[in-house]
Design a protein around this motif. Sequence first.
Motif, mmCIF file in Angstrom:
data_model
loop_
_atom_site.group_PDB
_atom_site.id
_atom_site.type_symbol
_atom_site.label_atom_id
_atom_site.label_comp_id
_atom_site.label_asym_id
_atom_site.label_seq_id
_atom_site.Cartn_x
_atom_site.Cartn_y
_atom_site.Cartn_z
ATOM 1 N N ARG A 20 81.986 1.556 36.264
ATOM 2 C CA ARG A 20 81.626 0.774 37.452
ATOM 3 C C ARG A 20 80.265 1.243 37.915
ATOM 4 N NH1 ARG A 20 86.694 -0.876 39.497
ATOM 5 N NH2 ARG A 20 85.530 -2.379 40.780
ATOM 6 N N THR A 21 79.310 0.333 38.052
ATOM 7 C CA THR A 21 77.945 0.694 38.431
ATOM 8 C C THR A 21 77.514 -0.051 39.687
ATOM 9 O OG1 THR A 21 76.966 -1.035 37.033
ATOM 10 C CG2 THR A 21 77.300 1.146 36.043
ATOM 11 N N MET A 22 76.451 0.472 40.324
ATOM 12 C CA MET A 22 75.891 -0.124 41.539
ATOM 13 C C MET A 22 74.410 0.225 41.594
ATOM 14 S SD MET A 22 77.116 -1.858 44.151
ATOM 15 C CE MET A 22 76.533 -2.455 45.742
ATOM 16 N N ARG B 263 80.384 -0.930 50.308
ATOM 17 C CA ARG B 263 81.748 -1.074 50.796
ATOM 18 C C ARG B 263 82.314 -2.458 50.492
ATOM 19 N NH1 ARG B 263 81.193 1.946 56.714
ATOM 20 N NH2 ARG B 263 81.364 4.083 55.897
ATOM 21 N N GLN B 264 81.461 -3.466 50.557
ATOM 22 C CA GLN B 264 81.925 -4.804 50.230
ATOM 23 C C GLN B 264 82.258 -4.930 48.736
ATOM 24 O OE1 GLN B 264 78.955 -7.564 51.574
ATOM 25 N NE2 GLN B 264 79.296 -7.133 53.765
ATOM 26 N N ALA B 265 81.458 -4.288 47.899
ATOM 27 C CA ALA B 265 81.679 -4.375 46.446
ATOM 28 C C ALA B 265 82.857 -3.522 46.001
ATOM 29 C CB ALA B 265 80.415 -3.955 45.700
ATOM 30 N N PHE B 266 83.069 -2.399 46.697
ATOM 31 C CA PHE B 266 84.138 -1.478 46.292
ATOM 32 C C PHE B 266 84.979 -1.109 47.508
ATOM 33 C CE2 PHE B 266 80.634 -0.759 43.304
ATOM 34 C CZ PHE B 266 81.279 -0.991 42.098
ATOM 35 N N PRO B 267 85.977 -1.911 47.804
ATOM 36 C CA PRO B 267 86.882 -1.560 48.907
ATOM 37 C C PRO B 267 87.588 -0.244 48.602
ATOM 38 C CG PRO B 267 87.167 -3.836 48.226
ATOM 39 C CD PRO B 267 86.306 -3.189 47.192
ATOM 40 N N ILE B 268 88.026 0.443 49.629
ATOM 41 C CA ILE B 268 88.695 1.713 49.432
ATOM 42 C C ILE B 268 89.940 1.528 48.579
ATOM 43 C CG2 ILE B 268 90.086 1.558 51.538
ATOM 44 C CD1 ILE B 268 89.591 4.629 51.798
ATOM 45 N N GLY B 269 90.096 2.360 47.594
ATOM 46 C CA GLY B 269 91.206 2.274 46.659
ATOM 47 C C GLY B 269 90.895 1.486 45.401
ATOM 48 N N SER B 270 89.769 0.797 45.367
ATOM 49 C CA SER B 270 89.429 0.006 44.183
ATOM 50 C C SER B 270 88.878 0.860 43.039
ATOM 51 C CB SER B 270 88.407 -1.081 44.545
ATOM 52 O OG SER B 270 87.194 -0.471 45.007
ATOM 53 N N ALA B 271 88.307 2.010 43.354
ATOM 54 C CA ALA B 271 87.739 2.898 42.335
ATOM 55 C C ALA B 271 87.617 4.297 42.906
ATOM 56 C CB ALA B 271 86.379 2.397 41.865
ATOM 57 N N GLN B 272 87.563 5.267 42.046
ATOM 58 C CA GLN B 272 87.365 6.650 42.466
ATOM 59 C C GLN B 272 85.895 7.043 42.430
ATOM 60 O OE1 GLN B 272 89.399 9.267 43.515
ATOM 61 N NE2 GLN B 272 90.928 7.669 43.835
ATOM 62 N N LEU C 72 81.203 9.273 44.921
ATOM 63 C CA LEU C 72 82.648 9.327 45.085
ATOM 64 C C LEU C 72 83.020 8.357 46.201
ATOM 65 C CD1 LEU C 72 83.236 13.197 44.852
ATOM 66 C CD2 LEU C 72 83.161 11.501 43.027
ATOM 67 N N VAL C 73 83.804 7.363 45.890
ATOM 68 C CA VAL C 73 84.122 6.288 46.840
ATOM 69 C C VAL C 73 84.766 6.826 48.111
ATOM 70 C CG1 VAL C 73 85.465 4.176 47.169
ATOM 71 C CG2 VAL C 73 84.257 4.571 45.010
ATOM 72 N N PRO C 74 85.721 7.730 48.075
ATOM 73 C CA PRO C 74 86.309 8.231 49.326
ATOM 74 C C PRO C 74 85.280 8.849 50.273
ATOM 75 C CG PRO C 74 87.687 8.837 47.467
ATOM 76 C CD PRO C 74 86.420 8.277 46.902
ATOM 77 N N GLU C 75 84.221 9.454 49.729
ATOM 78 C CA GLU C 75 83.207 10.048 50.589
ATOM 79 C C GLU C 75 82.447 8.989 51.375
ATOM 80 O OE1 GLU C 75 80.586 12.582 48.461
ATOM 81 O OE2 GLU C 75 82.077 14.168 48.138
ATOM 82 N N VAL C 76 82.217 7.850 50.742
ATOM 83 C CA VAL C 76 81.501 6.778 51.431
ATOM 84 C C VAL C 76 82.299 6.303 52.648
ATOM 85 C CG1 VAL C 76 80.567 4.443 51.201
ATOM 86 C CG2 VAL C 76 80.372 6.062 49.304
ATOM 87 N N TYR C 77 83.613 6.176 52.477
ATOM 88 C CA TYR C 77 84.447 5.724 53.585
ATOM 89 C C TYR C 77 84.736 6.846 54.568
ATOM 90 C CZ TYR C 77 85.198 1.223 51.391
ATOM 91 O OH TYR C 77 84.999 -0.029 50.872
ATOM 92 N N GLY C 78 84.474 8.088 54.158
ATOM 93 C CA GLY C 78 84.682 9.195 55.082
ATOM 94 C C GLY C 78 83.513 9.433 56.000
ATOM 95 N N GLY C 79 82.355 8.781 55.709
ATOM 96 C CA GLY C 79 81.194 8.915 56.566
ATOM 97 C C GLY C 79 80.679 10.337 56.637
#
Length: 602
Positions: A476-478, A488-497, A513-520
């Motif tokens: 998965r790339t961005m 966040r729109q491209a990768f909702p939480i839980g969609s990828a690690q 790391l996706v969880p870090e993005v949502y952890g702010g």
Amino acid sequence: MGFRSRIHKFATKSPSRAFQTLANRELWKALARRSEFGLATAGAAVGVAAGLAVTAMSYAAGELHQLIFGIGGTDRLSSAQIEDRLVLLAAPVGGGILLGVLLFTLAKKRKRQLVDPIEANALHGGRLSLTDSILVAVQNIISNGFGASVGLEAGYTQLSAGIASKLGITLRLRRADLRVLVGCGAAGAIAAAFNAPLTGAFYAFELIIGAYTIVSLTPVVVSALVATQVARFFAGNEFIIDVGDFGSVVPADYLPALLLGTGCAGVAILLMQGVAFVEEIARKSSIAPAFRPALGGIVVGLLAMISPQVLSGGHGALHLNLDNVVPVPTLIGLFLLKSVASAISIGSGFRGGLFFASLFMGALLGKLFAYTAPYFNDATLTPVIYAVVGMSSLAVAVIGGPLTMTFLALEITGDFPITALVLAAVITSSFVVRSTFGYSFATWRFHLRGESIRSAHDVGWIRNLTVEKLMRTDVRTMPVSATVEEFRQAFPIGSAQRVVLVDDNGKYAGMVLVPEVYGGLVEKAESSRTIVDYARYLNDVLQPQMNAKQAAALFDKTESEALAVVNDLIERRVVGQLSESHTLRRYSEELDRRRREISGEL
């Protein structure tokens, strides 16, 4: 059809049909692959081939000695009386020219590196080219036959192991069994060359297979015994080393033997470095490889004019010096001449080994050391015993294999007290070399080529277990310029690690790391935040050609759970992703598989 059912079907056939089935290759393949008896049978066949190969090569080299140097049919080159000094000079030069022509031709037609049995078993699962092995044997015969200061043992083992590998590949043996069969070839070669089956067997265990197991014992010993008998049948007592009469051993003899072993270790290190020094000078010079053997032949020829005992492997010279009382200056001179001649021969491109040369030089050191006997109270060692100890101690330092050299001493003397003395000396010599230098002659040459092989232990499977085979390609790339909101729109939480960032040119730019993005976790104003603020491992990437061990080391260094895989460090195009857990699981599975293969569970 299973193996047992095949055998049952074979046993119940009529004699004529059973005979036809004997020619069925599939039956033999099944027999060799699925039973210890089949592998032992293959080992016996390899032993026959090894005995014939050793006899044929020895005969060819002997015929060249008679033709070129004019010696008698029962004479050994290094102990013969050769009056024609021009022949002594011209023969090694002529051999160098002939070998140079062969090397030039091979360089045009064959680009790959020649693989020896140790490297084949360590890296390639026992796979050897029979054609390459024949070429090595021919080069060895030319080198030895024209008087270069090298033995035939390298050619013996190469050709025999090549035949064994070809047979094993034809039978489609498993990796572990193929490695054992290559060991059978080497065991047969050394056993036949010295009329010493135990020596040959442990040469295979210590130097070619890299381990002793119950599964490998029978085929290796069978091969060694069969090869010895075949060589003895065709060549009689030609390969026997006769040390003559010797005295008894007492406890006071161990101290001087240990000192001799330590001294032989130091001399062996100098000898190996001397060969490397000559090779390095040759590489740095502007002399083409095809011309180097002829130039080396000039030096060997000049040394032979001083003493013909430097020629060939030194079989005749060894017996000549064992049987006679030799003054100290002569021993020192012979040792220096032989060591220089051997280093020049191998370093300049002549093909051969240092097995018998190290035995000869060790015997010279032992007899030289014998002159110090009066300084050791109560020691009773005779010059012959010192010579045997020196032979084994120098040979183990150069070749490796403490038990190999110990059994050689046992088989040439038939005396257990001397064997125990030799064991103490060779362990000392081996320990000193491993502690201070770390290599035998073969593994030292691998080191000079950039290989990290220290023994014949099977490490090839580790190299074959590459990142390319382990990685996932659905990455998965961005874009690295994306905002956090876009991410966040491209990768909702839980969609990828994890998500890999790439720049406008498609180059790797880090991992998020996706969880870090949502952890702010990044303290910045929402309007100025870009996804690059969360990027990790900017310069820590894997490459497809890395093996599992290298990947695990990088995971440990970066303390990461997963890393991106790029095609190379310049283009840095993302081709995959690999996790630490998957790497370690696959590595453990392969390691367990190799363990079960060695123990015979597979």
